[in-house]
Write an enzyme that holds these catalytic residues in place. Structure first.
Site, mmCIF file in Angstrom:
data_model
loop_
_atom_site.group_PDB
_atom_site.id
_atom_site.type_symbol
_atom_site.label_atom_id
_atom_site.label_comp_id
_atom_site.label_asym_id
_atom_site.label_seq_id
_atom_site.Cartn_x
_atom_site.Cartn_y
_atom_site.Cartn_z
ATOM 1 N N ASP A 32 0.840 -1.206 0.000
ATOM 2 C CA ASP A 32 0.000 0.000 0.000
ATOM 3 C C ASP A 32 0.878 1.260 0.000
ATOM 4 O O ASP A 32 0.704 2.168 -0.836
ATOM 5 C CB ASP A 32 -0.883 -0.052 1.259
ATOM 6 C CG ASP A 32 -2.072 0.889 1.213
ATOM 7 O OD1 ASP A 32 -2.205 1.630 0.229
ATOM 8 O OD2 ASP A 32 -2.865 0.876 2.171
ATOM 9 N N GLY A 121 1.412 -10.080 4.455
ATOM 10 C CA GLY A 121 2.440 -9.249 5.067
ATOM 11 C C GLY A 121 2.040 -8.909 6.485
ATOM 12 O O GLY A 121 1.937 -9.787 7.349
#
Ligand code: ADP
Length: 173
Positions: A32, A121
């Site tokens: 992101d 993650g």
């Protein structure tokens, strides 16, 4: 067609890259952060508009924005589940991320799309199981008649790359 790639998803010149976002759509770490850094402020601007309209994005759903300065045309932001032991519907929510992203892609005329390894993650989803779910959902989607030409699985870390290679039956280095 499904293609495995090792590396940074922000570099791919596909119609759409998928972002492993969070429900706020306001950016975060991991992939992101990399997408917003490389794509510039236009992506966050559109995320804020979506937020104002519909209050972010629920886990398992997906929304689409410009890709700003990235070589891709669109970013599809999907929100993966946080792994919490597996009894909170995490598997179905992860599957839903892939399905929702593919649906949004097709609805926007996307022909080539690249996925990161959603939830593996910071969100802590076990990588082997996440790889199995991702591959199954994409292959099921491609088996039905649909206009997608190519789906890329982009693995950033060696562990995910090996898992996908094994599961996709790739023997190449
Ligand atoms: P989540 O919160 O959904 O777990 P993360 O961004 O922390 O999202 O991690 C998702 C996956 O994205 C991880 O497997 C991580 O290695 C990978 N990743 C991180 N940066 C990039 C990048 N630039 N390109 C592709 N994948 C990336």
């Amino acid at each position: 067609m499904v293609t495995l790639v090792k590396g940074d998803i922000t570099k791919l010149a596909v119609d759409a890259i998928v972002n492993a976002a969070n429900t706020s759509l306001l950016g975060g770490g991991g992939v992101d952060g990399a997408i917003h850094r490389a794509g510039g402020p236009a992506i966050l601007e559109e995320c804020k508009k979506i937020r104002a309209k519909q209050g972010g994005c629920a886990t398992g759903k997906a929304v689409i924005t410009t890709a700003g300065l990235l070589p891709a045309k669109f970013v599809i932001h999907t929100v993966g589940p946080v792994w919490n032991g597996g009894q909170q519907g995490e598997r179905e929510l992860l599957a839903s991320c892939y399905r929702s992203s593919l649906q949004v892609a097709v609805a926007n005329g996307v022909k080539t799309i690249a996925f990161p390894n959603i939830s593996t993650g910071i969100y802590g989803f076990p990588k082997p199981e996440a790889a199995g779910i991702a591959i199954k959902e994409v292959q099921q989607y491609l088996a039905d008649e649909n206009p997608l030409h190519e789906v890329f699985f982009v693995c950033f870390d060696d562990e995910n790359y090996s898992l996908y290679k094994e599961r996709l039956g790739w023997n190449k280095a």
